[in-house]
Design a protein around this motif. Structure first.
Motif, short mmCIF file in Angstrom:
data_model
loop_
_atom_site.label_atom_id
_atom_site.label_comp_id
_atom_site.label_asym_id
_atom_site.label_seq_id
_atom_site.Cartn_x
_atom_site.Cartn_y
_atom_site.Cartn_z
N ALA A 3 6.70 -24.07 3.34
CA ALA A 3 7.54 -24.15 2.14
C ALA A 3 7.28 -22.99 1.19
N ASN A 4 6.21 -22.24 1.41
CA ASN A 4 5.87 -21.11 0.57
C ASN A 4 6.74 -19.91 0.95
N PRO A 5 7.58 -19.41 0.05
CA PRO A 5 8.46 -18.29 0.40
C PRO A 5 7.71 -17.00 0.70
N TRP A 6 6.50 -16.83 0.15
CA TRP A 6 5.71 -15.64 0.44
C TRP A 6 5.23 -15.60 1.89
N LEU A 7 5.19 -16.75 2.53
CA LEU A 7 4.86 -16.81 3.96
C LEU A 7 6.12 -16.88 4.82
N ARG A 8 7.08 -17.65 4.36
CA ARG A 8 8.27 -17.90 5.18
C ARG A 8 9.16 -16.66 5.32
N LYS A 9 9.42 -15.95 4.22
CA LYS A 9 10.35 -14.83 4.26
C LYS A 9 9.82 -13.65 5.09
N PRO A 10 8.55 -13.24 4.94
CA PRO A 10 8.06 -12.17 5.83
C PRO A 10 8.09 -12.56 7.30
N ALA A 11 7.78 -13.84 7.59
CA ALA A 11 7.83 -14.28 8.99
C ALA A 11 9.25 -14.24 9.52
N ASN A 12 10.21 -14.70 8.72
CA ASN A 12 11.62 -14.65 9.13
C ASN A 12 12.08 -13.21 9.36
N ALA A 13 11.65 -12.30 8.47
CA ALA A 13 12.05 -10.90 8.60
C ALA A 13 11.46 -10.28 9.86
N PHE A 14 10.19 -10.56 10.13
CA PHE A 14 9.53 -10.01 11.32
C PHE A 14 10.24 -10.50 12.59
N ILE A 15 10.50 -11.80 12.65
CA ILE A 15 11.15 -12.36 13.83
C ILE A 15 12.56 -11.80 14.00
N PHE A 16 13.28 -11.67 12.90
CA PHE A 16 14.66 -11.16 12.97
C PHE A 16 14.69 -9.73 13.46
N VAL A 17 13.79 -8.89 12.97
CA VAL A 17 13.79 -7.47 13.34
C VAL A 17 13.47 -7.29 14.82
N PHE A 18 12.45 -7.96 15.31
CA PHE A 18 12.04 -7.74 16.71
C PHE A 18 12.93 -8.49 17.70
N ARG A 19 13.57 -9.57 17.26
CA ARG A 19 14.53 -10.24 18.14
C ARG A 19 15.91 -9.60 18.06
N GLY A 20 16.19 -8.94 16.97
CA GLY A 20 17.52 -8.37 16.78
C GLY A 20 17.68 -6.96 17.31
N SER A 21 16.58 -6.28 17.64
CA SER A 21 16.65 -4.91 18.15
C SER A 21 16.19 -4.87 19.61
N PRO A 22 16.77 -3.98 20.42
CA PRO A 22 16.37 -3.90 21.83
C PRO A 22 14.92 -3.43 21.98
N LEU A 23 14.25 -3.96 22.96
CA LEU A 23 12.87 -3.57 23.23
C LEU A 23 12.77 -2.09 23.57
N PHE A 24 13.76 -1.59 24.29
CA PHE A 24 13.75 -0.18 24.67
C PHE A 24 13.75 0.72 23.43
N ILE A 25 14.54 0.36 22.41
CA ILE A 25 14.58 1.14 21.17
C ILE A 25 13.25 1.00 20.43
N GLN A 26 12.64 -0.16 20.48
CA GLN A 26 11.35 -0.36 19.81
C GLN A 26 10.28 0.56 20.40
#
Length: 274
Positions: free
Chosen positions: A68-91
């Motif tokens: 429920a803490n946004p300081w934990l939830r938002k960075p985790a959501n951002a990390f997951i979104f970036v690495f799931r949303g971009s191709p591994l080859f580009i990473q």
């Protein structure tokens, strides 16, 4: 050269033991099978370490995403979104180019220059990218399982006086793993297959000590026949995938050992008559 001698010379060449030079003539079936199998050691290295480290990172990310803490939830959501949303080859390419440019720029943090030259090697830099990628995908799987933990089990734990870390370790975490394990098995298989992208990424092979696809490409380029080396590499990956499925299946049976019929083995029973 006999096949036994070839095995002695090249079986561990990819990790620095055996002949230093690759064969320049002959290219028989034994040489191709042994060297491609030697390169598979690196694919297993990437897969085992990435899954082992990524598993714990994913668990932490899943808990942060459910917090429920946004300081934990938002960075985790951002990390997951970036690495799931971009191709591994580009990473792979972004990571390598960044690690090459950082030392040239001489980034200074707290009076110390960051040295990233060792991260430009495939054994380190590519491994970091694989760890972060599988952590993001696994975290999403674990978060879905965490949200599916029956409330009755949590309430029963509260009734028994289990709270905090003890409740998570004994009730929530095992149930989360049990629910997530089939999907996590697929993620482990996908990650193992994704280790072949290391060869195509910017991370170079050190002293001709590459993965299975490196040696398969070496033989295909020199024999002008891709229908021998690449099927050999595919056969190795199929065998390793079957072993991975068996291993994760044993873990799944262990996690579900308390359920009715969980210990029964799958048997082939053809329906000969209706």
């Amino acid at each position: 050269m006999s096949c036994v001698q070839t095995i002695q010379d090249y079986a561990l060449r990819s990790i620095g033991y055996g002949e230093r030079l690759l064969p320049r003539e002959g290219y028989d079936l034994c040489q191709q099978a042994v060297l491609i199998g030697s390169g598979l050691i690196w694919n297993l290295y990437f897969a085992v370490l990435a899954l082992s480290v990524g598993f714990f990172i994913a668990t932490g990310l899943a808990l942060a995403k459910a917090s429920a803490n946004p300081w934990l939830r938002k960075p985790a959501n951002a990390f997951i979104f970036v690495f799931r949303g971009s191709p591994l080859f580009i990473q792979f390419f972004i990571a390598y180019e960044s690690l090459v440019l950082l030392p040239r720029a001489g980034i200074d943090v707290l009076g110390m220059t960051i040295q990233t030259s060792w991260l430009t090697r495939a054994w380190a830099g590519a491994l970091v990218v694989l760890i972060l990628n599988t952590a993001a995908y696994s975290a999403q799987i674990f978060h879905g399982a965490l949200m599916s933990v029956p409330k009755g089990e949590v309430e029963a734990a509260d009734a028994y006086g289990l709270t905090g870390w003890k409740r998570f370790r004994r009730i929530v975490w095992p149930t989360m793993l049990r629910l997530a394990w089939p999907s996590y098995t697929n993620e482990a298989i996908f990650l193992f297959h994704a280790t072949t992208l290391v060869y195509f990424s910017g991370f170079p092979a050190f002293q001709q000590k590459g993965d299975a696809l490196y040696y398969a490409s070496y033989f295909a380029d020199r024999t002008f026949n891709p229908f021998v080396a690449y099927p050999i590499a595919a056969a190795y990956f199929i065998a390793a995938t079957l072993a991975l499925i068996w291993l994760f299946g044993r873990v799944n049976r262990r996690l579900n050992r308390h359920l009715p019929g969980a210990t029964s083995r799958v048997r082939y029973r053809p329906q000969l008559m209706r």
